[in-house]
Write a protein that holds these residues in place. Structure first.
Motif, PDB file in Angstrom:
ATOM      1  N   LEU A  59      -5.698   6.555  -0.360  1.00  0.00           N
ATOM      2  CA  LEU A  59      -5.583   5.271  -1.045  1.00  0.00           C
ATOM      3  C   LEU A  59      -6.510   4.221  -0.453  1.00  0.00           C
ATOM      4  O   LEU A  59      -7.112   3.428  -1.196  1.00  0.00           O
ATOM      5  CB  LEU A  59      -4.132   4.797  -0.978  1.00  0.00           C
ATOM      6  CG  LEU A  59      -3.828   3.504  -1.719  1.00  0.00           C
ATOM      7  CD1 LEU A  59      -4.204   3.620  -3.178  1.00  0.00           C
ATOM      8  CD2 LEU A  59      -2.374   3.135  -1.543  1.00  0.00           C
TER       9      LEU A  59
ATOM     10  N   ALA B 230       0.934   4.510  -2.775  1.00  0.00           N
ATOM     11  CA  ALA B 230       0.735   5.906  -2.394  1.00  0.00           C
ATOM     12  C   ALA B 230       1.917   6.766  -2.832  1.00  0.00           C
ATOM     13  O   ALA B 230       1.744   7.851  -3.392  1.00  0.00           O
ATOM     14  CB  ALA B 230       0.515   6.011  -0.888  1.00  0.00           C
TER      15      ALA B 230
ATOM     16  N   SER C 198      -1.961  10.439  -0.446  1.00  0.00           N
ATOM     17  CA  SER C 198      -1.739   9.916   0.901  1.00  0.00           C
ATOM     18  C   SER C 198      -2.297   8.497   1.038  1.00  0.00           C
ATOM     19  O   SER C 198      -3.140   8.061   0.266  1.00  0.00           O
ATOM     20  CB  SER C 198      -2.420  10.824   1.918  1.00  0.00           C
ATOM     21  OG  SER C 198      -3.813  10.674   1.840  1.00  0.00           O
ATOM     22  N   LYS C 199      -1.804   7.808   2.051  1.00  0.00           N
ATOM     23  CA  LYS C 199      -2.308   6.458   2.303  1.00  0.00           C
ATOM     24  C   LYS C 199      -3.779   6.501   2.723  1.00  0.00           C
ATOM     25  O   LYS C 199      -4.530   5.563   2.456  1.00  0.00           O
ATOM     26  CB  LYS C 199      -1.475   5.781   3.381  1.00  0.00           C
ATOM     27  CG  LYS C 199      -0.086   5.393   2.915  1.00  0.00           C
ATOM     28  CD  LYS C 199       0.634   4.544   3.934  1.00  0.00           C
ATOM     29  CE  LYS C 199       0.822   5.275   5.241  1.00  0.00           C
ATOM     30  NZ  LYS C 199       1.492   4.445   6.277  1.00  0.00           N
TER      31      LYS C 199
ATOM     32  N   THR D 267       0.822  -1.204   0.000  1.00  0.00           N
ATOM     33  CA  THR D 267       0.000   0.000   0.000  1.00  0.00           C
ATOM     34  C   THR D 267       0.863   1.265   0.000  1.00  0.00           C
ATOM     35  O   THR D 267       0.646   2.188  -0.789  1.00  0.00           O
ATOM     36  CB  THR D 267      -0.910   0.008   1.236  1.00  0.00           C
ATOM     37  OG1 THR D 267      -1.880  -1.036   1.089  1.00  0.00           O
ATOM     38  CG2 THR D 267      -1.650   1.318   1.367  1.00  0.00           C
ATOM     39  N   ARG D 268       1.862   1.294   0.877  1.00  0.00           N
ATOM     40  CA  ARG D 268       2.731   2.496   0.950  1.00  0.00           C
ATOM     41  C   ARG D 268       3.401   2.782  -0.385  1.00  0.00           C
ATOM     42  O   ARG D 268       3.598   3.936  -0.763  1.00  0.00           O
ATOM     43  CB  ARG D 268       3.793   2.290   2.026  1.00  0.00           C
ATOM     44  CG  ARG D 268       4.635   1.052   1.786  1.00  0.00           C
ATOM     45  CD  ARG D 268       5.725   0.882   2.823  1.00  0.00           C
ATOM     46  NE  ARG D 268       6.419  -0.398   2.613  1.00  0.00           N
ATOM     47  CZ  ARG D 268       7.454  -0.788   3.311  1.00  0.00           C
ATOM     48  NH1 ARG D 268       7.920  -0.015   4.285  1.00  0.00           N
ATOM     49  NH2 ARG D 268       8.036  -1.943   3.084  1.00  0.00           N
TER      50      ARG D 268
END
Lengths: 163, 163
Positions: free
Chosen positions: A88, A78, A84-85, A74-75
């Motif tokens: 997301l 982003a 930003s997470k 995920t990071r």
DNA sequence: TACCGATAATTCGGGTCCGAACGATTATTG
DNA sequence: CAATAATCGTTCGGACCCGAATTATCGGTA
């Protein structure tokens, strides 16, 4: 799409309101046009290419990043997409609900979540991305060919300037 | 802020997924960097200048447009700022509630709404805009001076290409 | 092995953001 | 001069967008 006033008109209006303050009008023109351009190109691509697939700009960027780099944390999405997470998480939920991608917790590190495309997601991108790139070509065609690499370089300079 | 992968890495990944399809990687680089740059500059200015006044980017743009052109119709603000009238209505409500601007129906044409700054709004802009422009200068300083006008011109070409 | 600082993703709250539908007003037309 | 078309701003629904707080996990340490 663009404002109806020229830069010179705007500049003289600003001067009349701020008097003899030292202002950098070239810098103003660059950032102002940067946002007009990004907005205009985004809206254009959303209407011409993305609308038929019922995808927003951000959703398309997420699919594209995952498509190229899957499986990806995920990071990473982003960072690669530039949002930003927090943003997301919502978009991932939307795209997961529509069956274009899957989330699974990493076995190596329980904090990480790995995102991959489903076959439907891959089919969508294989069809959509060439159309998207064709439209990108249509837009940038209006920049003289020699200036294209320089355009990309200037934009990279701006990105680096904010780091 | 920027993605951690270089353009070449991304390019080879795309090739491996789309095979020998005709793709324009220069166009890809320009639009991709256009959005990274706009996003990065926006976030930077929001954090460095706008946060202390508790203003979002769009709210600041609205205040700026009204400040320069007041009194101005709603449609004019939307066109000048590059967002939809739907978006604008909400932002105007927010800024009106905080006492920075006023709305009044036009007597000449009952469909139009004229927007003007309050004294508090003008005070805010007179203080904030020089700081904003100083930060714009800091960012664009990283572009070599000779390239600045060309940067603005290339961005204008992109805007025109979408019309 | 119990702590503890660092890291990851999500949730939460408030503010954009847009297209479509709507109500009000003005312009046009037969 | 009534009917119709065009224009304007707003509202509505759904999606995005971020910072801050939250929950869960990891790595190191004594």
């Amino acid at each position: 799409m663009a404002g109806q006033h020229t830069l010179n008109e705007t500049e003289s209006e600003v001067v009349s309101r701020l008097g003899d303050l030292q202002l950098d009008f070239e810098a103003m023109a660059v950032t102002s046009n940067l946002f007009r351009a990004a907005n205009a190109v985004r809206n254009h691509l959303e209407r011409t290419v993305l609308a038929k697939a019922d995808l927003t700009w951000t959703a398309f960027v997420v699919l594209w990043v995952v498509w190229i780099w899957e499986p990806i944390e995920t990071r990473g999405i982003a960072a690669e997409g530039g949002f930003s997470k927090a943003t997301l998480s919502g978009v991932l939920a939307t795209l997961e609900g529509r069956g274009f991608l899957t989330r699974e917790r990493s076995v190596a590190d329980g904090r990480l979540v790995l995102v991959s495309l489903t076959p439907a997601g891959r089919r969508l991108m294989k069809k959509l991305f060439p159309e998207f790139n064709q439209e990108e070509r249509n837009i940038t065609r209006h920049i003289s060919t020699g200036d294209l690499p320089q355009a990309a370089q200037i934009l990279r300079d701006l990105i680096r300037a904010t780091e």
